[in-house]
Design a protein around this motif. Structure first.
Motif, PDB file in Angstrom:
ATOM      1  N   GLY A  36      55.164  49.364  37.037  1.00 41.47           N
ATOM      2  CA  GLY A  36      55.607  47.971  37.092  1.00 41.47           C
ATOM      3  C   GLY A  36      55.577  47.313  35.728  1.00 41.47           C
ATOM      4  O   GLY A  36      55.849  47.948  34.708  1.00 41.47           O
ATOM      5  N   TYR A  37      55.178  46.056  35.725  1.00 39.71           N
ATOM      6  CA  TYR A  37      55.217  45.252  34.497  1.00 39.71           C
ATOM      7  C   TYR A  37      53.948  45.386  33.662  1.00 39.71           C
ATOM      8  O   TYR A  37      53.934  45.017  32.503  1.00 39.71           O
ATOM      9  N   ARG A  38      52.855  45.918  34.241  1.00 44.15           N
ATOM     10  CA  ARG A  38      51.605  46.058  33.474  1.00 44.15           C
ATOM     11  C   ARG A  38      51.672  47.437  32.816  1.00 44.15           C
ATOM     12  O   ARG A  38      50.945  48.362  33.159  1.00 44.15           O
ATOM     13  N   ASP A  39      52.557  47.571  31.850  1.00 43.29           N
ATOM     14  CA  ASP A  39      53.020  48.902  31.472  1.00 43.29           C
ATOM     15  C   ASP A  39      52.674  49.385  30.058  1.00 43.29           C
ATOM     16  O   ASP A  39      52.983  50.515  29.709  1.00 43.29           O
TER      17      ASP A  39
ATOM     18  N   HIS B  84      59.007  47.688  35.210  1.00 48.82           N
ATOM     19  CA  HIS B  84      59.874  46.973  36.151  1.00 48.82           C
ATOM     20  C   HIS B  84      59.195  45.685  36.625  1.00 48.82           C
ATOM     21  O   HIS B  84      58.039  45.716  37.018  1.00 48.82           O
ATOM     22  N   GLY B  85      59.948  44.593  36.561  1.00 51.69           N
ATOM     23  CA  GLY B  85      59.361  43.277  36.842  1.00 51.69           C
ATOM     24  C   GLY B  85      59.303  42.906  38.308  1.00 51.69           C
ATOM     25  O   GLY B  85      58.518  42.041  38.694  1.00 51.69           O
ATOM     26  N   ILE B  86      60.088  43.559  39.129  1.00 56.76           N
ATOM     27  CA  ILE B  86      60.089  43.218  40.551  1.00 56.76           C
ATOM     28  C   ILE B  86      59.014  44.052  41.241  1.00 56.76           C
ATOM     29  O   ILE B  86      59.042  45.278  41.182  1.00 56.76           O
ATOM     30  N   VAL B  87      58.081  43.375  41.863  1.00 60.38           N
ATOM     31  CA  VAL B  87      56.938  44.069  42.468  1.00 60.38           C
ATOM     32  C   VAL B  87      57.427  45.133  43.474  1.00 60.38           C
ATOM     33  O   VAL B  87      58.178  44.812  44.395  1.00 60.38           O
ATOM     34  N   GLY B  88      57.027  46.344  43.260  1.00 59.75           N
ATOM     35  CA  GLY B  88      57.354  47.438  44.195  1.00 59.75           C
ATOM     36  C   GLY B  88      58.675  48.140  43.907  1.00 59.75           C
ATOM     37  O   GLY B  88      58.926  49.223  44.423  1.00 59.75           O
TER      38      GLY B  88
ATOM     39  N   GLY C  99      50.756  48.585  42.254  1.00 59.77           N
ATOM     40  CA  GLY C  99      49.492  47.875  42.448  1.00 59.77           C
ATOM     41  C   GLY C  99      49.103  47.716  43.909  1.00 59.77           C
ATOM     42  O   GLY C  99      49.864  48.054  44.827  1.00 59.77           O
ATOM     43  N   ASP C 100      47.918  47.161  44.121  1.00 59.42           N
ATOM     44  CA  ASP C 100      47.436  46.901  45.483  1.00 59.42           C
ATOM     45  C   ASP C 100      48.323  45.867  46.173  1.00 59.42           C
ATOM     46  O   ASP C 100      48.554  45.944  47.381  1.00 59.42           O
ATOM     47  N   GLY C 101      48.845  44.906  45.412  1.00 57.11           N
ATOM     48  CA  GLY C 101      49.744  43.906  45.996  1.00 57.11           C
ATOM     49  C   GLY C 101      51.050  44.548  46.412  1.00 57.11           C
ATOM     50  O   GLY C 101      51.548  44.319  47.526  1.00 57.11           O
ATOM     51  N   ALA C 102      51.584  45.380  45.536  1.00 57.45           N
ATOM     52  CA  ALA C 102      52.854  46.065  45.826  1.00 57.45           C
ATOM     53  C   ALA C 102      52.723  46.963  47.048  1.00 57.45           C
ATOM     54  O   ALA C 102      53.705  47.226  47.748  1.00 57.45           O
ATOM     55  N   ALA C 103      51.507  47.425  47.316  1.00 60.62           N
ATOM     56  CA  ALA C 103      51.294  48.360  48.432  1.00 60.62           C
ATOM     57  C   ALA C 103      51.653  47.743  49.780  1.00 60.62           C
ATOM     58  O   ALA C 103      51.762  48.450  50.776  1.00 60.62           O
TER      59      ALA C 103
ATOM     60  N   ASN D 276      44.551  50.074  42.358  1.00 62.23           N
ATOM     61  CA  ASN D 276      43.897  49.000  43.106  1.00 62.23           C
ATOM     62  C   ASN D 276      42.898  48.295  42.195  1.00 62.23           C
ATOM     63  O   ASN D 276      41.735  48.678  42.115  1.00 62.23           O
ATOM     64  N   ASN D 277      43.400  47.240  41.530  1.00 67.76           N
ATOM     65  CA  ASN D 277      42.517  46.466  40.638  1.00 67.76           C
ATOM     66  C   ASN D 277      41.970  45.239  41.364  1.00 67.76           C
ATOM     67  O   ASN D 277      41.480  44.321  40.746  1.00 67.76           O
ATOM     68  N   GLN D 278      42.060  45.241  42.670  1.00 63.85           N
ATOM     69  CA  GLN D 278      41.461  44.253  43.585  1.00 63.85           C
ATOM     70  C   GLN D 278      42.225  42.940  43.696  1.00 63.85           C
ATOM     71  O   GLN D 278      41.934  42.124  44.572  1.00 63.85           O
ATOM     72  N   TYR D 279      43.171  42.683  42.803  1.00 72.04           N
ATOM     73  CA  TYR D 279      43.880  41.402  42.845  1.00 72.04           C
ATOM     74  C   TYR D 279      45.385  41.580  42.679  1.00 72.04           C
ATOM     75  O   TYR D 279      45.834  42.441  41.917  1.00 72.04           O
ATOM     76  N   ALA D 280      46.134  40.728  43.360  1.00 72.30           N
ATOM     77  CA  ALA D 280      47.569  40.607  43.128  1.00 72.30           C
ATOM     78  C   ALA D 280      47.761  39.158  42.694  1.00 72.30           C
ATOM     79  O   ALA D 280      47.573  38.245  43.494  1.00 72.30           O
ATOM     80  N   MET D 281      48.048  38.941  41.452  1.00 76.93           N
ATOM     81  CA  MET D 281      47.984  37.614  40.836  1.00 76.93           C
ATOM     82  C   MET D 281      46.610  37.020  41.173  1.00 76.93           C
ATOM     83  O   MET D 281      45.615  37.636  40.868  1.00 76.93           O
TER      84      MET D 281
ATOM     85  N   GLY E 108      43.181  37.961  33.019  1.00 78.17           N
ATOM     86  CA  GLY E 108      43.932  37.372  34.123  1.00 78.17           C
ATOM     87  C   GLY E 108      45.158  38.210  34.442  1.00 78.17           C
ATOM     88  O   GLY E 108      45.463  39.180  33.732  1.00 78.17           O
ATOM     89  N   HIS E 109      45.884  37.810  35.468  1.00 80.07           N
ATOM     90  CA  HIS E 109      47.086  38.548  35.857  1.00 80.07           C
ATOM     91  C   HIS E 109      48.051  38.694  34.680  1.00 80.07           C
ATOM     92  O   HIS E 109      48.560  39.775  34.400  1.00 80.07           O
ATOM     93  N   SER E 110      48.317  37.581  34.019  1.00 80.97           N
ATOM     94  CA  SER E 110      49.159  37.617  32.817  1.00 80.97           C
ATOM     95  C   SER E 110      48.505  36.675  31.815  1.00 80.97           C
ATOM     96  O   SER E 110      47.465  36.081  32.097  1.00 80.97           O
TER      97      SER E 110
HETATM   98  C1  LIG Z   1      59.353  41.013  44.760  1.00 81.74           C
HETATM   99  C2  LIG Z   1      58.421  40.203  43.963  1.00 81.74           C
HETATM  100  N1  LIG Z   1      57.625  39.296  44.583  1.00 81.74           N
HETATM  101  C3  LIG Z   1      56.757  38.539  43.867  1.00 81.74           C
HETATM  102  C4  LIG Z   1      56.698  38.672  42.499  1.00 81.74           C
HETATM  103  C5  LIG Z   1      55.686  37.857  41.717  1.00 81.74           C
HETATM  104  N2  LIG Z   1      54.564  38.707  41.342  1.00 81.74           N
HETATM  105  C6  LIG Z   1      54.504  39.262  40.123  1.00 81.74           C
HETATM  106  S1  LIG Z   1      53.175  40.223  39.943  1.00 81.74           S
HETATM  107  C7  LIG Z   1      52.634  39.932  41.506  1.00 81.74           C
HETATM  108  C8  LIG Z   1      51.353  40.545  42.002  1.00 81.74           C
HETATM  109  C9  LIG Z   1      51.382  42.036  42.140  1.00 81.74           C
HETATM  110  O1  LIG Z   1      50.075  42.539  42.195  1.00 81.74           O
HETATM  111  P1  LIG Z   1      49.702  44.070  42.175  1.00 81.74           P
HETATM  112  O2  LIG Z   1      50.762  44.839  42.867  1.00 81.74           O
HETATM  113  O3  LIG Z   1      48.336  44.198  42.699  1.00 81.74           O
HETATM  114  O4  LIG Z   1      49.757  44.500  40.643  1.00 81.74           O
HETATM  115  P2  LIG Z   1      48.813  44.044  39.422  1.00 81.74           P
HETATM  116  O5  LIG Z   1      49.421  42.815  38.838  1.00 81.74           O
HETATM  117  O6  LIG Z   1      47.458  43.818  39.952  1.00 81.74           O
HETATM  118  O7  LIG Z   1      48.874  45.161  38.441  1.00 81.74           O
HETATM  119  C10 LIG Z   1      53.505  39.067  42.148  1.00 81.74           C
HETATM  120  C11 LIG Z   1      53.325  38.592  43.533  1.00 81.74           C
HETATM  121  C12 LIG Z   1      57.549  39.617  41.877  1.00 81.74           C
HETATM  122  N3  LIG Z   1      57.526  39.829  40.569  1.00 81.74           N
HETATM  123  N4  LIG Z   1      58.388  40.379  42.628  1.00 81.74           N
END
Ligand SMILES: Cc1ncc(C[n+]2csc(CCOP(=O)(O)OP(=O)(O)O)c2C)c(N)n1
Ligand SMILES: [Mg+2]
Length: 354
Positions: A98-101, A147-151, A178-182, A207-212, A276-278
């Motif tokens: 993803g974006y944390r690359d 990639h900026g779009i989660v998942g 990430g855990d959020g993308a899961a 799984n870093n325990q947080y999504a944002m 933080g997240h970003s």
């Molecule tokens: C489809 C989509 N929904 C929401 C967002 C906004 N967003 C960016 S990062 C993020 C959290 C993702 O968390 P995680 O998957 O745990 O990855 P981490 O940031 O912890 O590495 C969200 C909701 C996005 N970029 N794309």
């Protein structure tokens, strides 16, 4: 009103119930044995993780100085995951995230100067200054973004695995998320296809325990992510993602599984991000003590440092030399990224589909 009533409930009551009963039913691969990596690999891990840490610290400073714009997600704390995974890769394997690359790119051997110059939007950045932090690629190094779009990288990484299988080689696709993308739907569509076609993909859930600002416990009906492939018969393993030895052992096992044609494998890496997240997130949703505890008790780099000293695989002086060399690489990258020109306006018309 339902919402107001919900808010009035104590925190514990608002949390979704955990699925401990289900956990027992899920296919859980036996954890791979954790062995010492030996002197050379431990020293390599120390150097590679430190490079990521110092690079990210520098990126954070440069962001603060206004030299980097847009989004910037730092990888500090999670270094053992990419460094351990990279140890089992062969030329021709692919990596996508993803974006944390930034850490993934450095671990893959991409040049720190090119990565930093992309962060500052300069002409000699990996995407010629047009992609920034979240959009960099190096097919040479097997790195397919950023990639900026989660998942969104999950189906793409599954497609990379399809290409490996189609070409009849024994390469694997490392697909990080990430855990959020899961919790994204496209992840499960990908799992289905990957198992159906027995594709060589290792899904690495960081799984870093947080999504944002939302903790996994608040957002997820089940929190043991390693068995998210259960419905598709994909084996999974939970790994101490702060211990590079555990990551390497799990990576060996998963890569062997994929290379031998057994289909996909899931590795859930238990890890933690210190920042933080970003860069724009002050991380007020967690306590300082929580972060400090991980830093002091589980830091991935400190663990390796202590082993190197205890086993006499490196002296304090040798480690200082490695530190100095790493700082030199990062300072050179920052100099380069500050002095490199911005892209020519004509670049607006290159790399676009007409
Ligand atoms: C489809 C989509 N929904 C929401 C967002 C906004 N967003 C960016 S990062 C993020 C959290 C993702 O968390 P995680 O998957 O745990 O990855 P981490 O940031 O912890 O590495 C969200 C909701 C996005 N970029 N794309
Ligand atoms: Mg996360």
């Amino acid at each position: 009103m339902a919402v107001a009533k919900d808010k009035a409930q104590p925190e514990a009551a608002r949390r979704p119930p955990t699925d401990k009963a289900d956990d027992k039913k899920a296919p859980r691969a036996e954890p791979a044995a954790v062995a010492d990596l030996g002197k050379d690999l431990e020293r390599q891990a120390y150097r590679d993780m430190l490079l990521i840490r110092r690079f990210e610290e520098k990126a954070g400073q440069m962001y603060g100085m206004g030299l980097i714009g847009g989004f910037c997600h730092l990888y500090i704390g999670q270094e053992a995951v990419v460094v351990g995974m990279q140890m089992v890769l062969k030329e021709g394997d692919s990596i996508i995230t993803g974006y944390r690359d930034h850490g993934h790119m450095l671990a893959a051997g991409m040049d720190a100067k090119g990565v930093m110059a992309e962060l500052t939007g300069r002409a000699h950045g990996y995407s010629r200054g047009k992609g920034g932090s979240m959009h960099m690629f190096s097919v040479e190094r097997g790195f397919y973004g950023g990639h900026g779009i989660v998942g969104a990288q999950v189906p793409l990484g599954t497609g990379l695995a399809f290409a490996h299988k189609y070409r009849g080689n024994d390469h694997v696709s490392l697909t990080y998320f990430g855990d959020g993308a899961a919790n994204q739907g496209q992840v499960y569509e990908s799992f289905n296809m990957a198992k159906l076609w027995m594709l060589p993909v290792i899904y690495i859930i960081e799984n870093n325990q947080y999504a944002m600002g939302t903790s996994l416990k608040r957002a997820s009906a089940t929190t043991d992510l390693f068995h998210r492939g259960a419905a598709h018969g994909i084996p999974g393993e939970q790994v101490d993602g702060m211990d590079v030895r555990a990551v390497k052992a799990a990576a060996d096992k998963a890569a062997k599984w994929c290379r031998e044609g057994n289909g996909p494998f899931i590795l859930e890496m238990l890890t933690y991000r210190y920042r933080g997240h970003s860069m724009s997130d002050p991380a007020k949703y967690r306590t300082r003590e929580e972060v400090e505890k991980v830093r002091t008790e589980h830091d991935p780099i400190e663990q390796v440092r202590q082993r190197l000293i205890q086993k006499k695989w490196a002296t304090e002086d040798e480690l200082k030399k490695i530190d100095a060399k790493v700082r030199e690489i990062v300072n050179e990258a920052s100099e380069f990224a500050t002095n490199d020109p911005e892209p020519d306006p004509s670049e607006l018309y290159t790399d676009v589909y007409a």
